[in-house]
Design an enzyme around this catalytic site. Structure first.
Site, PDB file in Angstrom:
ATOM      1  N   GLU A  28       0.857  -1.192   0.000  1.00 49.37           N
ATOM      2  CA  GLU A  28       0.000   0.000   0.000  1.00 49.37           C
ATOM      3  C   GLU A  28       0.890   1.238   0.000  1.00 49.37           C
ATOM      4  O   GLU A  28       1.977   1.232   0.583  1.00 49.37           O
ATOM      5  CB  GLU A  28      -0.873   0.029   1.261  1.00 49.37           C
ATOM      6  CG  GLU A  28      -2.117  -0.796   1.167  1.00 49.37           C
ATOM      7  CD  GLU A  28      -2.994  -0.656   2.416  1.00 49.37           C
ATOM      8  OE1 GLU A  28      -2.734   0.253   3.222  1.00 49.37           O
ATOM      9  OE2 GLU A  28      -3.913  -1.472   2.570  1.00 49.37           O
ATOM     10  N   LYS A  53      -2.422  -0.093 -42.291  1.00 47.74           N
ATOM     11  CA  LYS A  53      -2.203  -1.468 -41.791  1.00 47.74           C
ATOM     12  C   LYS A  53      -3.515  -2.207 -41.909  1.00 47.74           C
ATOM     13  O   LYS A  53      -4.528  -1.730 -41.419  1.00 47.74           O
ATOM     14  CB  LYS A  53      -1.854  -1.422 -40.299  1.00 47.74           C
ATOM     15  CG  LYS A  53      -0.411  -1.289 -39.990  1.00 47.74           C
ATOM     16  CD  LYS A  53      -0.153  -1.509 -38.514  1.00 47.74           C
ATOM     17  CE  LYS A  53      -0.827  -0.487 -37.610  1.00 47.74           C
ATOM     18  NZ  LYS A  53      -0.407  -0.533 -36.224  1.00 47.74           N
TER      19      LYS A  53
END
Ligand code: R5P
Length: 310
Positions: A36, A190
């Site tokens: 944490e 592409k």
């Protein structure tokens, strides 16, 4: 003005602080045993105009959480205004639903930053400009072109240079570069004709006998650039270089670039360059501290940021 640095790119935060001639605000970021994050701001920020500098780059989730925790700490410490300075905005590529039952994570991240307490955002070369609209707070989106286009012009000169967008989505960006250096534009389209078949790269434009410069916002695996470079050379280009604002360079990307047919890749330090990047001769890093620092200074003095794009 107060400048606070997250841990994702401290050298950039220090360079911005040096440009602005201010010291970084003293703060510490600890990790508890379970990882944490705990943040402690060690000087008074009450009533201050605070800029927290943090790229949400790898490890993206940790760096994002650190940014959120810092904003929360600043809000609870009564900062007057909090600007999240995010040189590289992670999750930006998740800006739409690619299919049913998928998230729009860029919007989620925008909500998190806003809910944590940021009053405004300053970022660089967002993957898609419309992400600004994911926020209901002001967002200043700087561009890499004012930094990179002069570098292209200085290194290649205006003659015989062709700016190339490696995909259809990047055409507006490539056009902006081409306009700045008065060069022509080509586009790579592409396409995967059928699932399971390899990508076909259609080069749109006259590339034969030209020195090609691919421009993109992000280089991640390097696949887009390396394939595009091969397609351009196969179409008769004399040489291929690439300019990408954000060097994400995940996995084996640096080795892939080093072994590719690209002559050079130029990135910025929006993401802290790894040692591998620093020692690779084919990769050159441009500093963004002055651009980001100047934008911070203009936000602080309520003057125009857009004039930085001219
Ligand atoms: C995609 O739309 C981006 O603009 C970049 O072209 C992409 O993120 C590059 O990824 P990679 O280096 O993995 O091909």
């Amino acid at each position: 003005m107060k400048l606070l640095a997250g841990n994702s790119n401290r050298p950039l935060a220090e360079a911005i602080a040096a440009y602005l001639r201010v010291d970084l605000t003293r703060a510490s970021v600890h990790r508890f045993a379970d990882m944490e994050i705990f943040v402690e701001i060690q000087e008074n920020v009450r009533g201050e105009d605070v800029f927290i500098i943090q790229s949400t780059s790898y490890p993206a989730n940790d760096n994002l959480m650190e940014l959120l925790v810092c904003i929360d700490a600043l809000r609870r410490a009564s900062a007057r205004r909090i600007t999240a300075v995010i040189p590289y905005f992670g999750y930006a590529r998740q800006d739409r639903k690619p299919g049913p039952r998928t998230p729009i994570s860029a919007k989620l991240v925008a909500n998190l930053i806003t809910q944590a307490g940021a009053n405004r955002v300053l970022t660089l070369e967002l993957h898609a400009g419309q992400i600004q609209g994911f926020f209901d707070i002001p967002v200043d989106n700087l561009y890499g072109a004012p930094l990179m286009a002069p570098d292209i012009a200085n290194n290649l000169g205006p003659d015989n240079v062709l700016i190339v967008s490696p995909d259809v989505g990047g055409v507006a960006r490539a056009r902006a570069y081409a306009k700045r250096i008065d060069a022509n534009l080509a586009i790579i389209d592409k396409r995967r004709e059928r699932a399971g078949h390899s990508e076909v790269m259609n080069v749109i434009g006259e590339v034969e006998g030209r020195h090609c410069v691919l421009v993109d916002d992000i280089v991640d695996s390097g696949g887009t650039l390396c394939n595009a470079a091969d397609a351009l050379l196969a179409a008769g280009a004399l040489s291929v270089q690439a300019y990408c604002t954000h060097g994400v360079l995940s996995g084996g990307a640096v080795a892939r670039i080093a072994a590719s047919s690209l002559d050079k890749l130029v990135i910025t330090d929006s993401i802290r360059p790894t040692e591998g990047v620093r020692v690779t001769e084919k990769i050159r890093v441009l500093a963004v501290a002055q651009l980001m620092g100047e934008a911070i200074s203009r936000i602080a003095s309520e003057s125009s940021v857009s004039s930085l794009f001219d």
